[in-house]
Structures are given as C-alpha cells and as structure tokens.
Design a protein around this motif. Sequence first.
Motif, PDB file in Angstrom:
ATOM      1  N   GLN A  19       0.701  -1.184  -0.095  1.00 53.06           N
ATOM      2  CA  GLN A  19       0.000   0.048   0.062  1.00 53.06           C
ATOM      3  C   GLN A  19       0.746   1.187   0.028  1.00 53.06           C
ATOM      4  O   GLN A  19       1.770   1.301   0.620  1.00 53.06           O
ATOM      5  CB  GLN A  19      -0.943   0.085   1.259  1.00 53.06           C
ATOM      6  N   ILE A  20       0.353   2.345  -0.762  1.00 55.03           N
ATOM      7  CA  ILE A  20       1.359   3.437  -0.598  1.00 55.03           C
ATOM      8  C   ILE A  20       0.353   4.730  -0.517  1.00 55.03           C
ATOM      9  O   ILE A  20      -0.944   4.490  -0.647  1.00 55.03           O
ATOM     10  CB  ILE A  20       2.064   3.738  -2.050  1.00 55.03           C
ATOM     11  N   ILE A  22      -2.103   7.698  -1.213  1.00 56.83           N
ATOM     12  CA  ILE A  22      -2.781   8.136  -2.292  1.00 56.83           C
ATOM     13  C   ILE A  22      -2.289   9.165  -3.091  1.00 56.83           C
ATOM     14  O   ILE A  22      -2.329   9.075  -4.223  1.00 56.83           O
ATOM     15  CB  ILE A  22      -4.515   8.293  -1.777  1.00 56.83           C
ATOM     16  N   ASN A  23      -1.780  10.135  -2.615  1.00 59.58           N
ATOM     17  CA  ASN A  23      -1.076  11.295  -3.315  1.00 59.58           C
ATOM     18  C   ASN A  23       0.036  10.627  -4.117  1.00 59.58           C
ATOM     19  O   ASN A  23       0.183  11.059  -5.372  1.00 59.58           O
ATOM     20  CB  ASN A  23      -0.616  12.243  -2.415  1.00 59.58           C
ATOM     21  N   LEU A  24       0.714   9.852  -3.674  1.00 55.26           N
ATOM     22  CA  LEU A  24       1.854   9.114  -4.470  1.00 55.26           C
ATOM     23  C   LEU A  24       1.336   8.199  -5.688  1.00 55.26           C
ATOM     24  O   LEU A  24       1.858   8.495  -6.776  1.00 55.26           O
ATOM     25  CB  LEU A  24       2.490   8.144  -3.584  1.00 55.26           C
ATOM     26  N   TRP A  25       0.357   7.544  -5.293  1.00 53.45           N
ATOM     27  CA  TRP A  25      -0.384   6.743  -6.296  1.00 53.45           C
ATOM     28  C   TRP A  25      -0.970   7.573  -7.381  1.00 53.45           C
ATOM     29  O   TRP A  25      -0.857   7.303  -8.598  1.00 53.45           O
ATOM     30  CB  TRP A  25      -1.427   6.142  -5.822  1.00 53.45           C
ATOM     31  N   LYS A  26      -1.672   8.710  -7.076  1.00 58.10           N
ATOM     32  CA  LYS A  26      -2.099   9.757  -8.152  1.00 58.10           C
ATOM     33  C   LYS A  26      -0.855  10.282  -8.809  1.00 58.10           C
ATOM     34  O   LYS A  26      -0.981  10.583  -9.972  1.00 58.10           O
ATOM     35  CB  LYS A  26      -2.996  10.742  -7.542  1.00 58.10           C
ATOM     36  N   SER A  27       0.048  10.653  -8.307  1.00 58.68           N
ATOM     37  CA  SER A  27       1.420  11.179  -9.034  1.00 58.68           C
ATOM     38  C   SER A  27       2.197  10.257  -9.956  1.00 58.68           C
ATOM     39  O   SER A  27       2.250  10.357 -11.159  1.00 58.68           O
ATOM     40  CB  SER A  27       2.468  11.569  -8.070  1.00 58.68           C
ATOM     41  N   LEU A  28       1.935   8.919  -9.659  1.00 61.48           N
ATOM     42  CA  LEU A  28       2.593   7.720 -10.404  1.00 61.48           C
ATOM     43  C   LEU A  28       1.626   7.584 -11.645  1.00 61.48           C
ATOM     44  O   LEU A  28       2.348   7.374 -12.643  1.00 61.48           O
ATOM     45  CB  LEU A  28       2.675   6.517  -9.378  1.00 61.48           C
ATOM     46  N   VAL A  29       0.207   7.594 -11.035  1.00 63.14           N
ATOM     47  CA  VAL A  29      -0.638   7.198 -12.481  1.00 63.14           C
ATOM     48  C   VAL A  29      -0.341   8.560 -13.457  1.00 63.14           C
ATOM     49  O   VAL A  29      -0.479   8.103 -14.724  1.00 63.14           O
ATOM     50  CB  VAL A  29      -1.894   7.324 -12.211  1.00 63.14           C
ATOM     51  N   TYR A  32       2.903   7.993 -15.486  1.00 62.40           N
ATOM     52  CA  TYR A  32       2.585   6.889 -16.268  1.00 62.40           C
ATOM     53  C   TYR A  32       1.640   7.497 -17.588  1.00 62.40           C
ATOM     54  O   TYR A  32       2.047   7.175 -18.843  1.00 62.40           O
ATOM     55  CB  TYR A  32       1.870   5.673 -15.526  1.00 62.40           C
TER      56      TYR A  32
END
Length: 109
Positions: A19-20, A22-29, A32
């Motif tokens: 799990q990471i 959510i802000n990091l996830w949004k940035s990675l998406v 990408y």
Amino acid sequence: MSIPLKYITDQKGKKTAVQIPINLWKSLVSEYRELIENRQMKTDLSEAIAEIDRHEKNEKKIGEYKPDTSKAMKALEALSEYKTFDKIKDPVKWQRQIRKDKVLNRKNG
C-alpha cells in the motif's frame, strides 16, 4: 526521501501486496499516463518522418504526393498542449540540432 509503505502478507508472512499513500499513487498514475502519451507522440512523429523520407526517395513531385498528415498533426497538437515548443526560440536552429545538421533537400515542384 522515505516513502511510507505498508506491506500486506499472507498467512505464511510472504509479502503479497503493498500500500502506498494516495497522493503518491495519483502522481505515479499521472506520470505513467504522460509517458504513454509521449511514447505515442514519438511513434506518430517517427511514422510521419518515415513517410516524408519515403516520399523523398521516390522523388515524386509535390503535387503528386498526398501524405496522411493526421498522425503528425495529432502529435503536434498534443505537444502544444504540453507547451513543448514554448522553449524553442529559433525553430530552424532547433530543427538542425534534432536532425544532426543534416541538410534538408529543397525540391522545386
């Protein structure tokens, strides 16, 4: 920079997921998606350049040649949305650098 990660494990303690934040996830998406779009633009521009090169090899008169410029235009429009060309002060100089100072053939129809 330390990223707070949480690992999910199975009953045996083997890591099965992470799990990471959510802000990091949004940035990675977002990054990408941008990479995918850039790759597609590069492919479209490469195809457009290859089409122009094929035309030059066939030495057809300009009036006889009807290229499909839709892919190149789509890629250029996408690049303009990213303000890619805003930093280019001298387009001719920039183009020469990109083409590694290859002299462009000037053909009169």
